[in-house]
Design an enzyme around this catalytic site. Sequence first.
Site, mmCIF file in Angstrom:
data_model
loop_
_atom_site.group_PDB
_atom_site.id
_atom_site.type_symbol
_atom_site.label_atom_id
_atom_site.label_comp_id
_atom_site.label_asym_id
_atom_site.label_seq_id
_atom_site.Cartn_x
_atom_site.Cartn_y
_atom_site.Cartn_z
ATOM 1 N N GLY A 239 59.779 32.659 46.822
ATOM 2 C CA GLY A 239 59.220 32.656 45.479
ATOM 3 C C GLY A 239 58.552 31.374 45.036
ATOM 4 N N ARG A 312 44.847 41.628 42.596
ATOM 5 C CA ARG A 312 45.664 40.799 41.718
ATOM 6 C C ARG A 312 45.071 40.613 40.312
ATOM 7 N NH1 ARG A 312 46.704 36.021 42.311
ATOM 8 N NH2 ARG A 312 48.854 36.071 41.581
ATOM 9 N N CYS A 342 34.010 51.849 39.975
ATOM 10 C CA CYS A 342 33.815 52.481 38.672
ATOM 11 C C CYS A 342 35.099 52.440 37.835
ATOM 12 C CB CYS A 342 33.341 53.921 38.870
ATOM 13 S SG CYS A 342 31.665 54.019 39.522
ATOM 14 N N GLU A 343 35.508 51.251 37.503
ATOM 15 C CA GLU A 343 36.634 50.989 36.614
ATOM 16 C C GLU A 343 36.316 49.734 35.813
ATOM 17 O OE1 GLU A 343 39.424 52.746 36.315
ATOM 18 O OE2 GLU A 343 39.367 54.027 38.105
#
Length: 414
Positions: A239, A312, A342-343
């Site tokens: 992490g 991301r 197409c977004e």
Amino acid sequence: MNPFQLKNGQLHVESVSLSDIARRFGTPCYVYSRAALEASLDEFQRELVGLDALVCYAVKANSNLAVLNVFARRGAGFDIVSGGELKRAMAAGADPKKIVFSGVGKSADEMALALDIGILCFNVESEAELERLNEVAGQKGKRAPISLRVNPNVDAKTHPYISTGLKENKFGVAYEEAVNLYRRAANLPHIEVEGIDCHIGSQLLDASPFAEALEKVLQLVDEIEAAGIRLRHIDLGGGLGIRYKDEKAPAVQTYLEPLLRALNDRKLKILLEPGRRLVGNAGVLLTRVEYLKPGEVKNFAIVDAAMNDLARPALYDAWHDIVPVAPGGGKHLDWEIVGPICESSDFLGHGRPLCLEAGDLLAVMSAGAYGMAMSSNYNTRPRAAEVMVDGERCHVVRRREVVDELFAAESVLP
């Protein structure tokens, strides 16, 4: 180290121009630096010299075989979360005795595969999983080595989607239930208790939650051993964050110091599972500007990379630096760096002050982690090529897909 530097007005990776890579292999294209990968692993291994310790790279961050092989050659272990990742690690030359299997949803088939290969440890995340693993191991006539992943209910102070150590997260065994579950595990005929595991989240920039989690886990270790159950290792997960924009990511030494100090008098093997820290800043996504579309409200630079290549920004609203491969003079405008999907969520960066022309090459920085690994074929887009640079040499470590491959496994109704 930063392997991406300007030389003679061109952005290079090690000794190779990114412009040359784009010319030879096309765009979009992921580009990795072998030297940066090795340097990141070395930073961990230097701090652990002389200790009984193992760095297990978290395969999910970037699972390319060449990346895995670079780490395997330098003695790293691997943290996997699926049977597919297990097969990848083995294909890349991993030592099965250096593999830990994490994840909340291991299937019986995945357990059987890992038992046959003979991995180091299963990180068990629920009582139901423990019971299933005991059953599968019994069918194989084996004893499954396990640690329980304990959820310490510590806030990692990171994005909620990548926080894993709070009570409301799906990961791990509740802290208050851990000792009883260890007693249960110790009495199962096909389970061998090996250690204890904890992972509180990703992109950690503050070492204090890590230290808090460690303190709670060590209290639990004392309770478990007081119950007559011997632990051989402690796995503190990974992490540790990286610099994307202006973050101050802690040095590995700073991050590990409380762990090493607290474990100084304990005879426990140390396992760590870094992912992003080893690969994040070792890679870029290379993309070319297709069209410029200035407007009254926003200016759009439409590039040939998209959210299917790098999820991301759309998924986490993540920030990646975006820089020209060949910086030029001229007027800077604030550009929305967007792809052809197409977004409306198909963006790589908002409001970036750049001097752009159609055809310019851009490098999306810090894309070595959770880039290609999370890519898709949305809009029937072939996934990008991947290139590894080693000094003056370039190696295609994944060729670009072609459209016909994307539907080759499909069929129409008779």
